[in-house]
Enzyme design. Structure first.
Site, short mmCIF file in Angstrom:
data_model
loop_
_atom_site.label_atom_id
_atom_site.label_comp_id
_atom_site.label_asym_id
_atom_site.label_seq_id
_atom_site.Cartn_x
_atom_site.Cartn_y
_atom_site.Cartn_z
N ARG A 46 21.09 -9.26 -12.05
CA ARG A 46 20.95 -10.14 -10.74
C ARG A 46 19.68 -10.53 -10.70
NH1 ARG A 46 26.11 -10.44 -8.06
NH2 ARG A 46 27.58 -10.38 -9.77
N LYS A 85 8.26 15.61 3.47
CA LYS A 85 8.90 14.40 3.01
C LYS A 85 8.76 13.96 1.68
CE LYS A 85 8.35 12.59 7.66
NZ LYS A 85 7.61 11.64 8.54
N LEU A 99 -1.91 8.60 -15.60
CA LEU A 99 -1.50 7.22 -15.60
C LEU A 99 -1.77 6.70 -14.42
CD1 LEU A 99 2.39 7.82 -16.62
CD2 LEU A 99 0.61 6.75 -17.79
N THR A 130 -6.47 6.36 9.29
CA THR A 130 -6.16 5.88 7.97
C THR A 130 -5.75 4.63 7.41
OG1 THR A 130 -4.48 7.90 8.17
CG2 THR A 130 -4.08 6.91 6.22
N CYS A 148 -11.44 -7.12 8.63
CA CYS A 148 -11.93 -8.53 8.98
C CYS A 148 -11.04 -8.93 10.43
CB CYS A 148 -11.52 -9.57 8.06
SG CYS A 148 -12.71 -9.17 6.74
N CYS A 182 4.42 4.20 16.99
CA CYS A 182 5.73 4.72 17.39
C CYS A 182 5.83 5.90 18.13
CB CYS A 182 6.50 4.89 15.96
SG CYS A 182 6.57 3.49 14.81
#
Lengths: 275, 73
Positions: free
Chosen positions: A15, A87, A125, A146, A189, A200
């Site tokens: 698709r 996580k 890689l 961060t 900028c 959050c």
């Protein structure tokens, strides 16, 4: 040079391949692409899931957090039995189960300029993709410090950054591409290190608001990898109250201490491009 | 005098007002002075970098808005 897709892969991605903007060669491009996701929380889990499903071949996940119960309403790769685990490890397992085509590297470290250098050193890689500027970086982190570090690192390495953020009913999304949209500048900028922020943890957030912003981040990333349309030069702002997006035109700050230093000046970029 | 719109509210200012002047005008407390120093300013859907605020000459009917950074993920 690209080889043709196996029959199984052709059927799997059919698709997407049907789209003229993707086709078989575009699918090959996705399978050979490298994406580093900084932050595997609400945005990061959604975006990793979508990019893996689309067949982005190499995903590098960076986050030092462990799964907490309060993450579960919006961090879709995690379930109650995962609480307390890294996580990135859970995300890697879930993505691999869903699409074994995808090579996932989990790095349970917080992003900073030192830790990412070690990560690069240990992953040949990833290092090759970085040095060939074939690595796309997604900022899904949850704090301004961060965000500025990721932006600085991307500008220094001339990497494309897709930065998204969400809090309460508001989302923000931008693509930083100093090779193709230099006039739009970088993240610095737009906001300085002392910017007033919403996050959050203090403001709360609804899962679907996160999913909407993450889906746009994934779409912008795929468009960039597939070279669909011109490089985006807007700040996209989502309003979860009215369910609407706004596009604000960005422009480079000529005094930006990150992207307007001598090594990142327009002249130096042009000189490198002509070599 | 010209009329500009700050966060959708009409504001009458001298014709030679720049963007930094506008923000100084609407920042009535020290707290808002500090807050305004750390936001993105948008004029007619275009972001004006902070270093350009003193050089942006406001025009009649300009729509001026401020955006705080969103940092959550």
């Amino acid at each position: 040079m690209t080889t043709s897709l196996s029959e199984t892969r052709f059927v799997h991605y059919y698709r997407q391949i049907l789209l003229p903007e993707v086709g078989e060669s575009g699918q090959q491009t996705l399978l050979q692409s490298h994406v580093l996701i900084v932050g595997v929380g609400g945005l990061g889990t959604h975006v990793a899931q979508q990019l893996a499903a689309a067949g982005v071949g190499h995903l590098y996940l960076m986050d030092n957090d462990k799964v907490e119960r309060s993450n579960l309403p919006r961090q879709v790769l995690f379930a109650a039995p995962d609480i307390g685990q890294n996580k990135v490890d859970i995300a890697k397992r879930q993505i691999h189960q869903h699409n074994p085509d995808v090579h996932v590297v989990a790095w349970p470290w917080h992003f900073d300029l030192d830790s990412v250098a070690i990560f690069i050193q240990q992953q040949p890689l990833l290092s090759a993709a970085l040095h060939q500027q074939k690595l796309t970086v997604l900022d899904c982190s949850d704090n301004l410090t961060t965000r500025h570090s990721v932006n600085l690192w991307c500008v220094e390495h001339k990497l494309v950054l897709v930065s998204a953020a969400v809090s309460a009913f508001c989302g923000q999304l931008l693509l930083v591409d100093l090779q193709n949209a230099q006039h739009a500048g970088c993240y610095r900028c737009l906001f300085n290190e002392h910017a007033i922020t919403q996050d959050c943890q203090s403001m709360g957030v609804l899962g679907p608001t996160v999913a909407v912003v993450a889906s746009m981040q994934a779409a912008l990333t795929l468009k960039h990898i597939l070279r669909v349309g011109a490089a985006d030069d807007h700040l996209h702002v989502y309003d979860g109250y009215t369910l609407s997006w706004r596009k604000l035109k960005r422009q480079r700050d000529r005094h930006c201490p990150v992207c307007c230093t001598p090594s990142n000046s327009p002249i130096s970029h042009q000189r490198e491009a002509s070599l | 005098m010209i009329t500009v719109y700050f966060n959708s509210q009409p504001l009458s200012v001298p014709a030679d007002t720049n963007l930094r002047d506008i923000l100084a005008l609407v920042a009535t407390t020290q707290q808002s002075h500090e807050a305004f120093a750390n936001v993105a300013a948008v004029v007619n859907e275009c972001i004006v970098p902070k270093s350009q605020w003193p050089h942006y000459q406001c025009q009649a009917s300009d729509n001026i808005e401020l955006f705080a950074a969103v940092a959550g993920g």
